[in-house]
Design a protein around this motif. Structure first.
Motif, PDB file in Angstrom:
ATOM      1  N   LYS A 274     -13.381  -2.688  -7.648  1.00 15.28           N
ATOM      2  CA  LYS A 274     -12.382  -3.487  -8.355  1.00 15.28           C
ATOM      3  C   LYS A 274     -10.978  -2.935  -8.114  1.00 15.28           C
ATOM      4  O   LYS A 274     -10.018  -3.692  -7.903  1.00 15.28           O
ATOM      5  CB  LYS A 274     -12.711  -3.493  -9.854  1.00 15.28           C
ATOM      6  N   SER A 277      -9.827  -3.664  -4.551  1.00 17.72           N
ATOM      7  CA  SER A 277      -9.641  -5.092  -4.273  1.00 17.72           C
ATOM      8  C   SER A 277      -8.380  -5.660  -4.889  1.00 17.72           C
ATOM      9  O   SER A 277      -7.960  -6.764  -4.544  1.00 17.72           O
ATOM     10  CB  SER A 277     -10.861  -5.880  -4.784  1.00 17.72           C
ATOM     11  N   ASN A 278      -7.796  -4.924  -5.810  1.00 23.73           N
ATOM     12  CA  ASN A 278      -6.617  -5.414  -6.531  1.00 23.73           C
ATOM     13  C   ASN A 278      -5.359  -4.799  -5.933  1.00 23.73           C
ATOM     14  O   ASN A 278      -5.132  -3.593  -6.026  1.00 23.73           O
ATOM     15  CB  ASN A 278      -6.741  -5.065  -8.026  1.00 23.73           C
ATOM     16  N   GLU A 279      -4.558  -5.631  -5.299  1.00 25.58           N
ATOM     17  CA  GLU A 279      -3.353  -5.137  -4.647  1.00 25.58           C
ATOM     18  C   GLU A 279      -2.152  -5.086  -5.592  1.00 25.58           C
ATOM     19  O   GLU A 279      -1.102  -4.583  -5.233  1.00 25.58           O
ATOM     20  CB  GLU A 279      -3.000  -6.044  -3.452  1.00 25.58           C
ATOM     21  N   ASP A 280      -2.316  -5.603  -6.794  1.00 31.88           N
ATOM     22  CA  ASP A 280      -1.176  -5.752  -7.706  1.00 31.88           C
ATOM     23  C   ASP A 280      -1.135  -4.666  -8.776  1.00 31.88           C
ATOM     24  O   ASP A 280      -0.589  -4.879  -9.845  1.00 31.88           O
ATOM     25  CB  ASP A 280      -1.220  -7.122  -8.376  1.00 31.88           C
ATOM     26  N   LYS A 283      -2.131   1.995  -7.980  1.00 34.44           N
ATOM     27  CA  LYS A 283      -3.464   2.521  -7.691  1.00 34.44           C
ATOM     28  C   LYS A 283      -3.665   3.941  -8.215  1.00 34.44           C
ATOM     29  O   LYS A 283      -4.736   4.296  -8.685  1.00 34.44           O
ATOM     30  CB  LYS A 283      -3.748   2.450  -6.195  1.00 34.44           C
TER      31      LYS A 283
END
Length: 513
Positions: A274, A277-280, A283
């Motif tokens: 998860k 997969s989330n670029e927004d 991180k």
């Protein structure tokens, strides 16, 4: 202009009146409690050992809401379920915070251990993420792992029954490690397992009221660790690197395996997927956040389940009639030719009652985790000041004879009526595992782990008391070796087990891959 000023003045007056009505007057009396002295307050009366018992004795003098003032702390102890529900459930919006202690800050647990984090957006995000894996509708996914872990436990007990307590510790810890990180741990001497056990134990010990003087004199936190009396500093310096390793090592192992395409199915792999997969998102911050959730899932889940299972074995050793009755139910419903499964749950009513009585009889955390009120509150004409630490005396509530007659007797029948669970009896699961918005989010996993282990144990084993050197049976209510810090922790179990003769083939025939 004059009209606008008049309207504004009227509105301000209304707001002031409403605020005054909603804010308790500081002239209200504080709840009664033990005598307070200048500067030190009631410090001389605060118990260090088994405080829940002293708190309950205070309630007989002062009532079920007791106020204790010690340096830098205001404490209210709630000794009845009525008071707990009134505040933690009905007024949860102001009673869901956590007190921030000096030791928690020094150990940094208020940054990563979300059960101890204050009521905030950070806590809500942690809780929401955790809940998606352990809510009532998701825990069935872990049943194959729980069943397999229980089967391995049976084989270990068959091979070395004298090491029962070690097998219990390994069962619950290995089970949750498999679910969280896809780790296969087969030995209590595993380096990571020893590290985890030590970390959890130290955090729990530090939570005991009065364990470290720095809580009463926060200025001591600035002492260097070499100064006599600064043992708390050395305690923290020893613990913090170990906790970082505990949180980092399994997480980054799964992260590496995920990048290589070799990660197994686990809670960690799901969250890392998860995250990747989330670029927004930030991180690094999300990675820290994810690492912490996983660490709490292991530490909290394994510790509570282990303690409850230890309580169960003590009870069965002391109440052979209960053990026999449960075995008859299992023989009738499951049959002697197979082991229990989760499909048997609804029909094993007596086993369900034993789980409830186990959580009630010897609660794993007699005081639970303290709450903190975020603004002045009036309760029964008394003032509970903003910032007060509010402690539920779970021990007293679960041993209230009005709810549970003969409270010190282990009696699962109290929860059964006409062959079904009696819903009119107060459910201990809603008390032993927390309240309101702070109720344990892993309670359904704990319950299902206890079910399969207790059912399988009683179906295959007989449990006997291990008489002490004086020839007497162990009494958990008088022994000083039952609770360590604020939770049930037994270094050794005062009982022995034997495998029921016709059940040995069932255990031998289990195929463990």
């Amino acid at each position: 202009m004059g009209a606008l000023l008049l309207i504004a003045s009227f509105c301000l007056t209304l707001l002031l009146v409403r605020w005054l009505k909603s804010t308790p007057s500081r002239s209200l009396p504080l709840p009664p409690g033990p005598k307070r002295y200048p500067v030190i307050g009631s410090l001389l009366h605060v118990p260090v050992d088994l405080p829940w018992k002293t708190f309950h004795e205070w309630s007989k003098i002062y009532g079920d809401v007791v106020y204790v003032k010690i340096p830098h702390k205001k404490i209210v102890v709630l000794d009845s379920i009525e008071a707990v529900l009134d505040l933690f459930e009905k007024r949860s919006e102001i009673y869901s915070d956590r007190p921030q202690t000096v030791m928690n800050e020094l150990m940094l647990v208020d940054r990563w251990c979300f059960p101890l984090i204050g009521y905030s957006s950070l806590w809500r995000s942690y809780r929401r993420e955790f809940h998606q894996f352990f809510n009532q509708h998701q825990v069935h996914k872990y049943q194959p792992t729980q069943l397999r872990g229980c089967q391995v436990f049976l084989q270990r007990v068959l091979d070395s029954p004298s090491q029962l307590n070690q097998h219990i510790l390994l069962l619950m810890r290995s089970m949750i490690l498999k679910i969280v990180y896809d780790m296969n741990v087969t030995d209590l001497e595993d380096e990571f397992l020893r590290l985890a056990n030590e970390g959890v134990e130290k955090i729990t010990e530090a939570a005991l009221p009065g364990r470290f003087w720095v809580e009463f004199a926060p200025i001591l936190r600035h002492l260097p660790s070499w100064v006599p009396g600064a043992s708390f500093k050395r305690y923290v310096e020893d613990l913090n690197p170990k906790m970082d390793e505990l949180l980092d090592r399994p997480f980054y192992t799964v992260k590496r395996d995920y990048a290589a395409g070799t990660a197994g199915d686990s809670m960690a792999a799901t969250l890392i997927h998860k995250l990747q997969s989330n670029e927004d998102v930030d991180k690094s911050q999300r990675e820290y956040h994810t690492r912490n959730i996983l660490g709490v899932a292991y530490a909290a889940g394994s510790d509570t389940s282990t303690a409850a299972l230890q309580s169960f074995f003590i009870a069965m050793s002391l109440y052979p009639d209960i053990q026999t009755k449960a075995q008859k139910e299992l023989d009738r419903i499951v049959g002697p030719g197979k082991l229990p499964t989760f499909e048997d749950y609804d029909r094993l009513v007596y086993i369900q009652a034993i789980i409830l009585e186990t959580l009630r009889w010897l609660p794993v955390s007699p005081l639970g985790l303290p709450h903190r009120v975020t603004r002045d509150d009036e309760y029964r004409g008394m003032l509970i000041p903003e910032g007060t630490t509010v402690i539920p005396n779970i021990w007293a509530i679960l041993h209230n004879p009005e709810d549970y007659p003969e409270p010190y007797r282990f009696n699962p029948d109290r929860f059964i009526k006409n062959g079904s669970l009696n819903t009119s009896v107060r459910n201990p699961m809603n008390i032993a595992l927390g309240f309101g918005r702070r109720i344990c989010p892993g309670r359904w996993f704990i319950h299902s782990s206890l079910f399969i282990t207790i059912a399988s144990t009683l179906h295959t084993m007989d449990i006997f008391p291990d008489l002490g050197s004086d020839g007497n049976e162990f009494d958990p209510f008088t022994s000083e070796n039952v609770y360590s810090g604020i939770k049930l922790t037994l270094g050794a179990l005062p009982c022995t087990v034997t495998i029921r003769s016709d059940r040995e083939p069932l255990i031998r025939d289990i195929a463990i891959s």
